[in-house]
Scaffold this motif. Sequence first.
Motif, PDB file in Angstrom:
ATOM      1  N   LEU A  88      59.724  47.031  53.628  1.00  0.00           N
ATOM      2  CA  LEU A  88      61.076  46.879  53.106  1.00  0.00           C
ATOM      3  C   LEU A  88      62.043  46.798  54.283  1.00  0.00           C
ATOM      4  CD1 LEU A  88      62.348  46.900  50.265  1.00  0.00           C
ATOM      5  CD2 LEU A  88      62.692  49.348  50.519  1.00  0.00           C
ATOM      6  N   THR A  89      62.560  45.610  54.538  1.00  0.00           N
ATOM      7  CA  THR A  89      63.395  45.419  55.725  1.00  0.00           C
ATOM      8  C   THR A  89      64.355  44.264  55.540  1.00  0.00           C
ATOM      9  OG1 THR A  89      63.360  44.901  58.089  1.00  0.00           O
ATOM     10  CG2 THR A  89      61.623  43.914  56.788  1.00  0.00           C
ATOM     11  N   ARG A  90      65.456  44.304  56.258  1.00  0.00           N
ATOM     12  CA  ARG A  90      66.351  43.145  56.258  1.00  0.00           C
ATOM     13  C   ARG A  90      66.116  42.293  57.494  1.00  0.00           C
ATOM     14  NH1 ARG A  90      72.398  44.207  54.913  1.00  0.00           N
ATOM     15  NH2 ARG A  90      72.216  42.073  54.196  1.00  0.00           N
ATOM     16  N   GLU A  91      65.214  42.779  58.337  1.00  0.00           N
ATOM     17  CA  GLU A  91      64.926  42.044  59.583  1.00  0.00           C
ATOM     18  C   GLU A  91      63.437  41.777  59.701  1.00  0.00           C
ATOM     19  OE1 GLU A  91      66.605  44.068  62.940  1.00  0.00           O
ATOM     20  OE2 GLU A  91      68.503  44.387  61.900  1.00  0.00           O
ATOM     21  N   PRO A  92      62.944  40.820  58.900  1.00  0.00           N
ATOM     22  CA  PRO A  92      61.500  40.549  58.906  1.00  0.00           C
ATOM     23  C   PRO A  92      60.991  40.024  60.238  1.00  0.00           C
ATOM     24  CG  PRO A  92      62.679  38.891  57.624  1.00  0.00           C
ATOM     25  CD  PRO A  92      63.665  39.968  57.949  1.00  0.00           C
ATOM     26  N   ASN A  93      61.897  39.501  61.070  1.00  0.00           N
ATOM     27  CA  ASN A  93      61.428  38.897  62.313  1.00  0.00           C
ATOM     28  C   ASN A  93      61.492  39.819  63.510  1.00  0.00           C
ATOM     29  OD1 ASN A  93      60.781  36.413  61.138  1.00  0.00           O
ATOM     30  ND2 ASN A  93      62.964  35.888  61.074  1.00  0.00           N
ATOM     31  N   ASN A  94      61.998  41.041  63.337  1.00  0.00           N
ATOM     32  CA  ASN A  94      62.076  41.877  64.531  1.00  0.00           C
ATOM     33  C   ASN A  94      60.704  42.439  64.900  1.00  0.00           C
ATOM     34  OD1 ASN A  94      61.605  44.286  63.164  1.00  0.00           O
ATOM     35  ND2 ASN A  94      63.742  44.911  63.153  1.00  0.00           N
ATOM     36  N   TYR A  95      60.622  42.956  66.091  1.00  0.00           N
ATOM     37  CA  TYR A  95      59.339  43.415  66.640  1.00  0.00           C
ATOM     38  C   TYR A  95      58.637  44.392  65.697  1.00  0.00           C
ATOM     39  CZ  TYR A  95      56.051  45.586  69.952  1.00  0.00           C
ATOM     40  OH  TYR A  95      54.930  46.066  70.563  1.00  0.00           O
ATOM     41  N   SER A  96      59.386  45.405  65.217  1.00  0.00           N
ATOM     42  CA  SER A  96      58.763  46.446  64.397  1.00  0.00           C
ATOM     43  C   SER A  96      58.151  45.868  63.126  1.00  0.00           C
ATOM     44  CB  SER A  96      59.791  47.520  64.031  1.00  0.00           C
ATOM     45  OG  SER A  96      60.309  48.119  65.194  1.00  0.00           O
ATOM     46  N   SER A  97      58.925  45.020  62.414  1.00  0.00           N
ATOM     47  CA  SER A  97      58.412  44.432  61.173  1.00  0.00           C
ATOM     48  C   SER A  97      57.176  43.584  61.451  1.00  0.00           C
ATOM     49  CB  SER A  97      59.478  43.552  60.522  1.00  0.00           C
ATOM     50  OG  SER A  97      60.692  44.254  60.410  1.00  0.00           O
ATOM     51  N   GLN A  98      57.263  42.766  62.481  1.00  0.00           N
ATOM     52  CA  GLN A  98      56.142  41.884  62.809  1.00  0.00           C
ATOM     53  C   GLN A  98      54.892  42.674  63.177  1.00  0.00           C
ATOM     54  OE1 GLN A  98      55.781  38.528  62.608  1.00  0.00           O
ATOM     55  NE2 GLN A  98      57.808  38.396  61.656  1.00  0.00           N
ATOM     56  N   ARG A  99      55.074  43.721  63.960  1.00  0.00           N
ATOM     57  CA  ARG A  99      53.926  44.527  64.386  1.00  0.00           C
ATOM     58  C   ARG A  99      53.279  45.231  63.197  1.00  0.00           C
ATOM     59  NH1 ARG A  99      50.499  45.179  66.505  1.00  0.00           N
ATOM     60  NH2 ARG A  99      50.518  47.282  67.350  1.00  0.00           N
ATOM     61  N   LEU A 100      54.104  45.696  62.263  1.00  0.00           N
ATOM     62  CA  LEU A 100      53.545  46.375  61.094  1.00  0.00           C
ATOM     63  C   LEU A 100      52.709  45.403  60.272  1.00  0.00           C
ATOM     64  CD1 LEU A 100      56.529  48.664  60.114  1.00  0.00           C
ATOM     65  CD2 LEU A 100      54.222  49.428  60.725  1.00  0.00           C
ATOM     66  N   ARG A 101      53.240  44.179  60.118  1.00  0.00           N
ATOM     67  CA  ARG A 101      52.476  43.195  59.341  1.00  0.00           C
ATOM     68  C   ARG A 101      51.158  42.867  60.042  1.00  0.00           C
ATOM     69  NH1 ARG A 101      54.370  37.193  57.809  1.00  0.00           N
ATOM     70  NH2 ARG A 101      55.670  38.253  56.439  1.00  0.00           N
ATOM     71  N   GLU A 102      51.268  42.642  61.355  1.00  0.00           N
ATOM     72  CA  GLU A 102      50.064  42.338  62.139  1.00  0.00           C
ATOM     73  C   GLU A 102      49.018  43.442  61.999  1.00  0.00           C
ATOM     74  OE1 GLU A 102      52.173  40.481  65.951  1.00  0.00           O
ATOM     75  OE2 GLU A 102      50.678  42.027  66.451  1.00  0.00           O
ATOM     76  N   ALA A 103      49.486  44.682  62.148  1.00  0.00           N
ATOM     77  CA  ALA A 103      48.560  45.822  62.110  1.00  0.00           C
ATOM     78  C   ALA A 103      47.915  45.930  60.735  1.00  0.00           C
ATOM     79  CB  ALA A 103      49.303  47.113  62.462  1.00  0.00           C
ATOM     80  N   ALA A 104      48.692  45.654  59.676  1.00  0.00           N
ATOM     81  CA  ALA A 104      48.137  45.720  58.319  1.00  0.00           C
ATOM     82  C   ALA A 104      47.094  44.618  58.137  1.00  0.00           C
ATOM     83  CB  ALA A 104      49.254  45.588  57.291  1.00  0.00           C
ATOM     84  N   GLU A 105      47.441  43.413  58.573  1.00  0.00           N
ATOM     85  CA  GLU A 105      46.522  42.293  58.398  1.00  0.00           C
ATOM     86  C   GLU A 105      45.255  42.472  59.225  1.00  0.00           C
ATOM     87  OE1 GLU A 105      49.024  38.868  59.038  1.00  0.00           O
ATOM     88  OE2 GLU A 105      49.825  38.972  56.986  1.00  0.00           O
ATOM     89  N   ALA A 106      45.424  43.057  60.408  1.00  0.00           N
ATOM     90  CA  ALA A 106      44.256  43.281  61.263  1.00  0.00           C
ATOM     91  C   ALA A 106      43.258  44.219  60.591  1.00  0.00           C
ATOM     92  CB  ALA A 106      44.695  43.865  62.603  1.00  0.00           C
ATOM     93  N   ARG A 107      43.764  45.035  59.647  1.00  0.00           N
ATOM     94  CA  ARG A 107      42.874  45.954  58.946  1.00  0.00           C
ATOM     95  C   ARG A 107      42.472  45.440  57.575  1.00  0.00           C
ATOM     96  NH1 ARG A 107      43.069  51.366  60.508  1.00  0.00           N
ATOM     97  NH2 ARG A 107      43.784  51.526  62.644  1.00  0.00           N
ATOM     98  N   GLY A 108      42.733  44.170  57.342  1.00  0.00           N
ATOM     99  CA  GLY A 108      42.278  43.551  56.095  1.00  0.00           C
ATOM    100  C   GLY A 108      43.213  43.727  54.911  1.00  0.00           C
ATOM    101  N   HIS A 109      44.427  44.193  55.151  1.00  0.00           N
ATOM    102  CA  HIS A 109      45.361  44.382  54.044  1.00  0.00           C
ATOM    103  C   HIS A 109      46.300  43.184  53.917  1.00  0.00           C
ATOM    104  CE1 HIS A 109      43.774  48.355  54.131  1.00  0.00           C
ATOM    105  NE2 HIS A 109      44.314  48.658  55.290  1.00  0.00           N
ATOM    106  N   VAL A 110      47.030  43.180  52.819  1.00  0.00           N
ATOM    107  CA  VAL A 110      48.044  42.144  52.629  1.00  0.00           C
ATOM    108  C   VAL A 110      49.398  42.820  52.798  1.00  0.00           C
ATOM    109  CG1 VAL A 110      49.067  40.542  50.975  1.00  0.00           C
ATOM    110  CG2 VAL A 110      46.580  40.876  51.023  1.00  0.00           C
TER     111      VAL A 110
END
Length: 468
Positions: free
Chosen positions: A166-188
């Motif tokens: 839940l963010t208003r800044e999907p492109n900032n480092y934190s949001s991107q890293r969280l998505r990457e980390a989730a995807e790296a573990r097989g999540h959506v």
Amino acid sequence: MSDPFVLGWEEWAAFPGLGLPAIKAKVDTGARTSALHAVSIEPFGREDAPQVRFVMHPIPDQPEVEVVCAAPAVDRREVTSSNGETELRWVIEARVKIGEREWPIEVTLTNRETMQYRMLLGRTAILDDMVVSPTTSCAQGELSWDLYKDFPRKAQVKRPLRIAILTREPNNYSSQRLREAAEARGHVAEMINTARCTMAINALSPAVYYDGRKLPRYDAVIPRIGASMTNYGMAVLRQFAMTGAYILNSAESIGVSRDKLYAHQVLARAGIGMPTTAFAHSPKDTKNLIEHVGGAPLVVKLLESTQGRGVVLAETRKAAESVIDAFRGLDANFIVQEFVKEAGGADIRCFLVGGKVVASMMRQAAADEFRSNLHRGGEAVKVRITKEERAAAVKAAKVMGLGVAGVDLLRSESGPKVIEVNSSPGIEGIERSSGKDVAGLMIEHVENHVRTVTRPRARRGAAAKKAG
Ligand SMILES: Nc1ncnc2c1ncn2[C@@H]1O[C@H](COP(=O)(O)OP(=O)(O)OP(=O)(O)O)[C@@H](O)[C@H]1O
Ligand SMILES: [Mg+2]
Ligand SMILES: [Mg+2]
């Protein structure tokens, strides 16, 4: 007159409609409503016929025995439990069977993991022709946990999770890293912009809409709510919580950390070291305020400040008076704080996940600057924190109720002094300076909190196919 139906102070019960063949209940005429242990509670079904699904562990010392139950939802109600805490609970209707009798009762769902009995039979479930014998145990005979021997054990497979960031800044480092980390573990992982969420406030079938479309159910929501959206963001989070999603930092805990006056009070009450701090409302109190923190030099902080912008060092009493008067003239909310000179323009950020400090960094202010914020030219370096600093950080996050927190503290002559607790701490500076996979640790924390539930729907579907 026939003999009354006797209930002992404890009884074995069954809920045939929920698929629970045996459960041990404490009979409690002091409680109004009955309660049943439930985790992963999740509403589903049509809006005009709402249902809840939940996971039940009927056998206290065998948590691997897991039954997924579903029942009509009849209400959501505030219930005050014996420890005095009020909780908003789902209320279901189900038929209970004790001995030879079977009758419908209302039951509230709550986590009773730490209780001795997975069920409480309250007085509204006890019918007119029944009596309770306080000296008899199991007046209606005993059942056995063996009834669960053919039940499937909890699935060990880890299913992929559906996570909302839940963010208003999907492109900032934190949001991107969280998505990457989730995807790296097989999540959506999906980025959800807080400002585009709308809510249908309906007690029995809560939902969040996004650009008019109903959002699916998420296993977990990671809030990255900026200061500008605190109130609305908290409302969205509460709504997500009602859909059964695990919320990484609850709306309540974010609210406490964002309300700086309240946050300081909570920290002080818990005995956590912090710089002497004072606040006042009346313009007549400027002198008192300065006295409260032991005179100049002192620090004046605008409460709405971030990135060090509204933090001013007043080196003399005269300067302090003029700064305070200036802020007053602007109708600004501020606090006055003892200046911790020994900190030498450095503060320590401890990043906590699940109650543990997983990384820390020291931010050193630029020359001629006392504010160490990276936005003010401060520099982040790796630091080894002391046992005392770790303990202060852990306690601060705990009293605020934050699962993820950035606790900032100053090194002073009298030990660590906490200056603020951040509920959406940035990930970039801490990952770069510590070299740790902080985003990955946050996702791991989510995994540990979202149960791996075997969905009965899938199994039933498979069975039906076989039969047909
Ligand atoms: N009482 C104090 N004594 C000495 N230095 C302080 C004190 N309070 C704050 N500082 C310094 O000023 C910086 C900014 O203060 P603070 O973190 O309270 O403000 P902020 O505007 O809320 O910043 P943030 O962006 O972290 O929310 C701190 O990082 C610290 O280096
Ligand atoms: Mg701040
Ligand atoms: Mg700060």
